[in-house]
Every structure is written in C-alpha cells, then in structure tokens.
Design a protein around this motif. Structure first.
Motif, PDB file in Angstrom:
ATOM      1  N   ILE A   4     -41.231  -9.615  -8.908  1.00 38.48           N
ATOM      2  CA  ILE A   4     -41.707  -8.320  -8.404  1.00 38.48           C
ATOM      3  C   ILE A   4     -42.679  -8.477  -7.249  1.00 38.48           C
ATOM      4  CG2 ILE A   4     -42.977  -6.221  -9.031  1.00 38.48           C
ATOM      5  CD1 ILE A   4     -41.881  -6.580 -11.880  1.00 38.48           C
ATOM      6  N   THR A   5     -43.474  -9.539  -7.268  1.00 40.85           N
ATOM      7  CA  THR A   5     -44.548  -9.666  -6.269  1.00 40.85           C
ATOM      8  C   THR A   5     -44.152 -10.425  -5.005  1.00 40.85           C
ATOM      9  OG1 THR A   5     -45.380 -11.671  -7.371  1.00 40.85           O
ATOM     10  CG2 THR A   5     -46.366  -9.555  -8.020  1.00 40.85           C
ATOM     11  N   LEU A  13     -46.339  -1.186 -12.700  1.00 40.10           N
ATOM     12  CA  LEU A  13     -44.925  -0.805 -12.709  1.00 40.10           C
ATOM     13  C   LEU A  13     -44.249  -1.246 -14.000  1.00 40.10           C
ATOM     14  CD1 LEU A  13     -43.955  -1.673  -9.020  1.00 40.10           C
ATOM     15  CD2 LEU A  13     -43.866   0.597 -10.069  1.00 40.10           C
ATOM     16  N   LEU A  14     -44.536  -2.457 -14.445  1.00 47.14           N
ATOM     17  CA  LEU A  14     -43.949  -2.947 -15.695  1.00 47.14           C
ATOM     18  C   LEU A  14     -44.370  -2.072 -16.868  1.00 47.14           C
ATOM     19  CD1 LEU A  14     -44.296  -6.797 -15.199  1.00 47.14           C
ATOM     20  CD2 LEU A  14     -42.160  -5.513 -15.375  1.00 47.14           C
ATOM     21  N   ALA A  18     -44.178  -9.828 -18.540  1.00 44.81           N
ATOM     22  CA  ALA A  18     -44.540 -10.249 -17.177  1.00 44.81           C
ATOM     23  C   ALA A  18     -44.331 -11.733 -16.945  1.00 44.81           C
ATOM     24  CB  ALA A  18     -45.992  -9.871 -16.884  1.00 44.81           C
ATOM     25  N   ASP A  19     -44.571 -12.558 -17.962  1.00 47.51           N
ATOM     26  CA  ASP A  19     -44.468 -14.011 -17.792  1.00 47.51           C
ATOM     27  C   ASP A  19     -43.143 -14.576 -18.270  1.00 47.51           C
ATOM     28  OD1 ASP A  19     -47.076 -14.187 -16.708  1.00 47.51           O
ATOM     29  OD2 ASP A  19     -47.932 -14.109 -18.727  1.00 47.51           O
ATOM     30  N   ALA A  20     -42.231 -13.706 -18.660  1.00 47.99           N
ATOM     31  CA  ALA A  20     -40.906 -14.149 -19.094  1.00 47.99           C
ATOM     32  C   ALA A  20     -40.034 -14.444 -17.869  1.00 47.99           C
ATOM     33  CB  ALA A  20     -40.247 -13.090 -19.961  1.00 47.99           C
ATOM     34  N   GLY A  30     -30.584  -4.694 -19.974  1.00 49.36           N
ATOM     35  CA  GLY A  30     -31.361  -3.496 -19.677  1.00 49.36           C
ATOM     36  C   GLY A  30     -32.753  -3.826 -19.174  1.00 49.36           C
ATOM     37  N   GLN A  31     -33.368  -4.862 -19.746  1.00 49.01           N
ATOM     38  CA  GLN A  31     -34.692  -5.280 -19.290  1.00 49.01           C
ATOM     39  C   GLN A  31     -34.625  -5.846 -17.879  1.00 49.01           C
ATOM     40  OE1 GLN A  31     -35.599  -7.941 -22.552  1.00 49.01           O
ATOM     41  NE2 GLN A  31     -36.992  -6.461 -23.495  1.00 49.01           N
TER      42      GLN A  31
END
Length: 244
Positions: free
Chosen positions: A97-98, A119-120, A129-131, A139-140
């Motif tokens: 994302i970043t 956003l998450l 976030a760390d996955a 879906g994720q």
C-alpha cells in the motif's frame, strides 16, 4: 473530468475499441457492462495508459495519457484495482500500500504508513498489515488492492472486474466496500458482470458491444423498457445475466 474521445484500439487486425466517446464527471459512479470481448477491460487499460491508443484521445483532468510527459500526472489522478489483485508477493500488505505514495508522491514513510493503516481499518484488515499476500484470502487481497489504489488519493477509481476471481462470499465482502466508497462520493468507473450491484450504486450505465458504445444512460433509464432495454442486444444481455 475524465474525457474519452473517439478512442480506437486494435490488436493486429482485431478492432477492440471502435470510436468510443465517454465523459465522466467528478463524483459520478459509472458502470460499464457488456459481454466478454466487448472491450470493457481494454478501455480501463487505455485510461490508465497501459495500452497505447490507435486513435482518439483520453484525458484525465486535462492530462493526455497518450503523451509520455503527461501520463505520470494522469496516473496520479486515477487509481486502478485489477481483476487478479496484482499485489507484490514479496512485500507485506503495508509495503504494497505504501510503495507508490512513497516513491511517486514522495510522502514520508511515517505519513504513508499512517494513512495505509487507516485505510486497512476502513476495510476491516487492521490486523493484517504485516501479512504477505499469500497469507490472505482472495477477498482480503482484493480489499488490499482497493486500499493500494486509494492510498494515492486518486480523483478517479478504475475497477476492472474486481470480483470475477472471487467466490460468492468474498464477492459480497468486496462489493460492500465498494458500496461504501460510492456513498462517500468517490468517482468510480466500474467494469463488472454484477448487474444488480451496478444498478444499485451507479449514476450511469454504459454498454459496450464489439468495441462500440451502444448505450450510455442514467441507471434507471438503462433498465427501463423504453430506455436501454429498447436495444435488443441490451435486453438479451440482461436476460442472460439474470438467468445465470
């Protein structure tokens, strides 16, 4: 404003887009319907500059995507969510994302990560976030793809068949997120086979047939017997989709 004027695109001798004209104003949700091979996904790829035009012009807030010097600015204004997620498998969710806000928009890592976590949280993935993408459900992964696009703060969100690779339960998850975005006034161009969902969230429906724009109407007019349904090809398409 997103402006598509007389756009043509061919692959060899195969004409995929044949003189498409379409204007999308800020705040509009426009769904693009049509059978497979009608040119829907190609149109999205042309808007974000992934395919070169054979004719016509596409501009995003006045920036011409056909001109290399303007393409970067156009891409800053339009975020794309792809059918098959297109996440970097070697990077964490947060990294996916970043990366663009840091590299393209030159935001600080701290600022980019703060916005990414917000956003998450908005899509129910705070704890992931760390996955890595391989550790997520379809879906994720698609929800992460939506967050990645939104992290660039685009004027226009382009969505290309974002539920086609998902099972019904995961599809419902993603559509719920998109419905929330539509309610906030996010401008969206949505290529989909989810006809009833398109009817629920769209301001307008566009129908492509063999690369030509056959119908462009306000949503309820599109589904009316004297509107879009008056076109035999549209009526046939909708009848088949409802049976499926």
């Amino acid at each position: 404003m997103l402006e598509i004027a007389s756009v043509k695109k061919s692959f060899g001798n195969v004409v995929v887009l044949d003189g498409v004209d379409l204007t999308i104003k800020p705040g509009e949700v426009v769904s693009i319907l049509g059978s497979s091979g009608s040119g829907k996904s190609t149109l999205i790829r042309c808007i974000n500059g992934l395919e070169k035009l054979n004719g016509g012009r596409i501009s995003v807030d006045g920036f011409d995507v056909s001109k290399p010097k303007e393409l970067g600015e156009a891409r800053k204004r339009s975020g794309t969510v792809f059918q098959l997620f297109n996440l970097y498998p070697h990077m964490t969710v947060l990294g996916n994302i970043t990366i663009a806000p840091i590299e393209v928009l030159k935001r600080s890592r701290a600022e980019a990560e703060k916005e990414a976590r917000e956003l998450l949280a908005s899509v129910g993935l705070s704890e992931r976030a760390d996955a890595y993408p391989g550790q997520l459900s379809g879906g994720q992964r698609q929800r992460v793809g939506i967050c990645r696009a939104l992290a660039m703060k685009p004027s226009y969100l382009l969505l290309d068949e974002v539920t086609s690779a998902l099972d019904p339960e995961m599809t419902a998850e993603v559509l719920a997120i998109l419905e929330k975005l539509a309610a906030t006034g996010t401008t969206m161009v949505f290529v989909t086979h989810e006809v009833e969902f398109a009817r629920r969230i769209s301001d307008r429906i566009v129908f492509l047939e063999k690369g030509k724009l056959l119908v462009d109407l306000p949503t309820e007019e599109f589904f009316h017997a004297e509107g879009g349904m008056a076109q035999p090809r549209v009526a046939q398409f909708l009848s088949k989709m409802r049976k499926d």
